[in-house]
Design a protein around this motif. Structure first.
Motif, PDB file in Angstrom:
ATOM      1  N   PHE A  88      45.944  44.355  14.361  1.00 11.23           N
ATOM      2  CA  PHE A  88      46.928  43.167  14.518  1.00 11.23           C
ATOM      3  C   PHE A  88      46.373  42.294  13.642  1.00 11.23           C
ATOM      4  O   PHE A  88      45.397  41.460  13.917  1.00 11.23           O
ATOM      5  N   GLU A 101      42.475  32.910  21.078  1.00 10.71           N
ATOM      6  CA  GLU A 101      43.416  32.903  20.537  1.00 10.71           C
ATOM      7  C   GLU A 101      44.181  35.043  21.199  1.00 10.71           C
ATOM      8  O   GLU A 101      44.858  34.797  22.025  1.00 10.71           O
ATOM      9  N   GLN A 102      43.115  35.732  21.190  1.00 10.10           N
ATOM     10  CA  GLN A 102      43.266  36.893  21.438  1.00 10.10           C
ATOM     11  C   GLN A 102      43.267  37.528  23.057  1.00 10.10           C
ATOM     12  O   GLN A 102      44.169  38.148  23.921  1.00 10.10           O
ATOM     13  N   ARG A 148      45.104  35.093  24.809  1.00  7.85           N
ATOM     14  CA  ARG A 148      45.735  34.076  25.267  1.00  7.85           C
ATOM     15  C   ARG A 148      46.540  34.920  26.265  1.00  7.85           C
ATOM     16  O   ARG A 148      47.385  34.150  27.103  1.00  7.85           O
ATOM     17  N   VAL A 149      47.154  35.730  25.454  1.00  7.10           N
ATOM     18  CA  VAL A 149      48.225  36.643  26.522  1.00  7.10           C
ATOM     19  C   VAL A 149      47.732  37.611  27.406  1.00  7.10           C
ATOM     20  O   VAL A 149      48.072  37.582  28.315  1.00  7.10           O
ATOM     21  N   PRO A 150      47.034  38.503  27.708  1.00  4.96           N
ATOM     22  CA  PRO A 150      47.029  38.980  28.361  1.00  4.96           C
ATOM     23  C   PRO A 150      45.161  37.998  29.333  1.00  4.96           C
ATOM     24  O   PRO A 150      44.573  38.591  30.387  1.00  4.96           O
ATOM     25  N   ASP A 151      45.297  36.680  29.512  1.00  8.39           N
ATOM     26  CA  ASP A 151      44.374  35.867  30.707  1.00  8.39           C
ATOM     27  C   ASP A 151      43.749  36.503  30.574  1.00  8.39           C
ATOM     28  O   ASP A 151      42.891  36.385  31.825  1.00  8.39           O
ATOM     29  N   TYR A 177      43.301  41.026  23.336  1.00 10.81           N
ATOM     30  CA  TYR A 177      44.751  41.948  23.629  1.00 10.81           C
ATOM     31  C   TYR A 177      44.714  43.231  22.761  1.00 10.81           C
ATOM     32  O   TYR A 177      44.751  44.210  23.973  1.00 10.81           O
ATOM     33  N   MET A 224      42.562  45.873  24.525  1.00  8.22           N
ATOM     34  CA  MET A 224      42.620  46.484  26.077  1.00  8.22           C
ATOM     35  C   MET A 224      43.453  47.258  25.289  1.00  8.22           C
ATOM     36  O   MET A 224      43.940  48.242  25.879  1.00  8.22           O
TER      37      MET A 224
END
Lengths: 204, 397
Positions: free
Chosen positions: B112, B332-333, B335-338, B342, B345
């Motif tokens: 990423f 930071e990683q 943040r999106v998947p809470d 990410y 996952m």
């Protein structure tokens, strides 16, 4: 004109089929587009009209929808790397025998349900303009669309006629749509309200 | 339905009550534990001496570093351009009742490139093992599951090392693993040769990662470890009390975990670093320059805490810039998947072998066997399980 594959068959029946594709395909399918799929081991081609496009979600995507400031890399990962389940449903409106036998001339179409459906993972192509013109030389497919229970028949027929008109030279479009309207007036003579609504949708 | 749920009604109710009672009891005991943590602050010589004594009894606690044990370190700034790579693995263990004897390891990975709009680069690399040398041990026994698991762990780390070698040249790079960095093979088998070979291969991959210039971290979600709790227990003991039996018990901190202790961390904050005192770490990883440290990190957001245990080798723990990079990149990683990275996952998604994929693989094996004149079939026991394990049809009038 070489047609570009726009997806692969997921499931099918003689009445229609559903194919899958990913969002970044160069020719993103749209509602009312004429498409073709091989059948009978390539000896025939089923012609259909796209009537539904479904973009499925999953729990992962749902989680991401709520995330603030989603950067491009996340979006591109979901769109390009994960299996993007775009499902496109097609109503079969005719078929062409001998499609896979070679030759340049467009063979005559049969405006009826095909004898066999396409097979899983077959490539689906968008019909080229000359194929659309040839298929819509006759309006015999109207009845299959108007009688469809799955598709939004009137919207679909109007969209297909707009596309068929656009595949013709500008000077031929009005005549084509006029003739299509006359055929619809014959078919829907007993349902004037529906006829009027339908004509409004594609009049030039 | 074989499981008669109506017979479990009372037991499940009691289970819920027991969990609630335990949570209340932990809440009551937690202030005392935190008070000990605060009292330790920066570890003094007396505590360090106790640690030295305890290590003689194979104590598996947390060794304090120079950082105050009750400190909370705020979130460092995230660089605009970072590569985050992740690897995860899954396996199919050999099934002696199955169609054929084989096992499979599948490693998924993702690169990423944070700060670029490019789609991440993903990879899934399966390998099937079927030779006799793969399947049997020297004594003729079938390969134990622990050995396959450690092969998977080495393959995961190897994939990270391969990717780190390519990516770290372009930008600061963090390699994440969905697990701790300490192999548990030392606890799972008495086979010393297997332990030696596994650790040799694993540590060789850590060498490659270190040489690449990338940072590496193992991420453990919902950590159950109690290393710091053990340190609290040790701090409360007199030197004369320290012994194998007394160290085994956690006394007033019984059944508490580090996760409970560090619930004071606010979103984005990390705890102090600790050195894992487990004998495998001290005896095996340490001499090779890869001693494993850990810290706790609240990777959640306001209103939703998400405590992770992050393990790093000593060359990250001693390098503040790389430690800050790991800290910032993981938050930071998450943040999106809470609350969980990410990339981990996605690496799991790329590695996991679903039941339907396993059935498809079995069908491929059946085809390959039939083409060579074999008659594949599963054992009658497995067939019976397939018949009886399916959803039962209900009698309809």
């Amino acid at each position: 004109m070489t047609s570009i594959p726009i997806g692969r068959m997921l499931r099918s029946s003689t009445a229609g089929f559903t194919f899958g594709c990913s969002v970044p395909e160069p020719e993103v399918p749209t509602f009312g587009t004429f498409v073709k799929a091989p059948a009978q081991r390539g000896q025939a081609e089923v012609i259909g009209l796209i009537y539904d496009i479904v973009i499925e979600d999953d729990p992962f995507v749902r989680q991401m929808v709520a995330a603030p400031n989603l950067s491009e890399a996340y979006i591109e990962d979901q769109r390009q790397n994960r299996q993007v389940p775009v499902e496109v449903s097609v109503l079969a409106v005719g078929y062409q025998n001998g499609a896979g036998l070679g030759g340049h001339a467009i063979r005559p179409y049969t405006y009826a349900l095909p004898p066999q459906p396409p097979i899983t993972l077959d490539h689906i192509h968008q019909c080229a303009d000359d194929e659309v013109r040839a298929f819509t030389e006759r309006f015999d497919y109207f009845r299959l669309v108007l009688d469809s229970r799955d598709a939004p028949a009137d919207e679909l027929l109007a969209a297909s006629l707009r596309r068929a008109a656009a595949a013709r030279p500008p000077e031929a479009r009005a005549v084509f749509l006029l003739n299509a309207g006359k055929e619809l007036a014959r078919l829907l003579a007993m349902d004037v309200v529906r006829l009027e609504n339908l004509l409004r949708r594609f009049r030039p | 339905m074989s499981l008669e749920l109506n017979k479990l009604t009372h037991q499940v109710e009691d289970l819920g009550k027991a969990l609630a009672d335990r949570a209340t009891e932990f809440e009551q005991r937690l202030p005392a534990a935190k008070a000990v943590l605060d009292a330790i602050g920066t570890a003094d010589d007396a505590l360090r001496h106790k640690v030295v004594i305890a290590k003689n009894f194979r104590w598996a606690g947390a060794i304090p570093t120079e950082e105050p044990v009750n400190a909370a370190f705020s979130l460092p700034p995230h660089p605009p351009r970072v590569n985050v790579i992740a690897g995860d693995g899954s396996q199919i263990h050999p099934d002696r009742h199955g169609i054929a004897l084989y096992y499979l390891i599948n490693v998924g990975s993702i690169v990423f490139r944070h700060g670029l709009a490019d789609a991440p680069v993903v990879r899934s690399q399966p390998q099937v093992f079927y030779e006799e040398a793969d399947l049997y041990e020297e004594d003729g026994g079938l390969i134990p599951s622990a050995m396959i698991d450690v092969q998977r762990d080495i393959a995961e780390l190897g994939e990270l090392a391969r990717l780190a070698g390519e990516e770290a040249k372009a930008a600061p790079t963090v390699a994440l693993l969905d697990n701790g960095l300490l192999l548990y093979i030392t606890l799972q088998t008495p086979n010393q040769r297997l332990i030696d070979e596994s650790l040799r291969d694993y540590l060789a991959q850590l060498d490659r990662l270190k040489a690449s210039g990338a940072a590496v971290a193992g991420v453990v979600d919902r950590p159950r470890a109690a290393g710091v709790i053990r340190l609290l227990r040790l701090a409360e003991m007199d030197e004369g009390e320290i012994g194998e039996d007394t160290l085994r018990s956690l006394g007033p901190f019984q059944h508490m975990s580090d996760g409970m202790l560090f619930n004071f961390l606010r979103p984005g904050e990390r705890s102090a670093l600790f050195l894992n005192a487990s004998p495998a770490n001290i005896d095996r990883y340490g001499p090779r320059g890869h001693a494993i440290y850990f810290f706790y990190l609240n990777a959640g957001r306001p209103g939703k805490d998400a405590l992770l245990r992050i393990e790093v080798p000593e060359w990250i723990a001693h390098d503040k810039d790389k430690l800050d990079l790991v800290h910032a990149a993981i938050v930071e990683q998450c943040r999106v998947p809470d609350g969980f990275p990410y990339v981990l996952m996605r690496a799991h998604e790329l590695a996991v072998v679903t039941m339907s994929e396993r059935r498809d693989l079995d069908q491929m094996v059946v085809g390959a066997m039939i083409r060579r004149g074999l008659s594949p079939h599963i054992s009658q026991k497995a067939q019976g399980k397939a018949w009886t394990g399916a959803e039962k049809r209900r009698f309809r009038k």
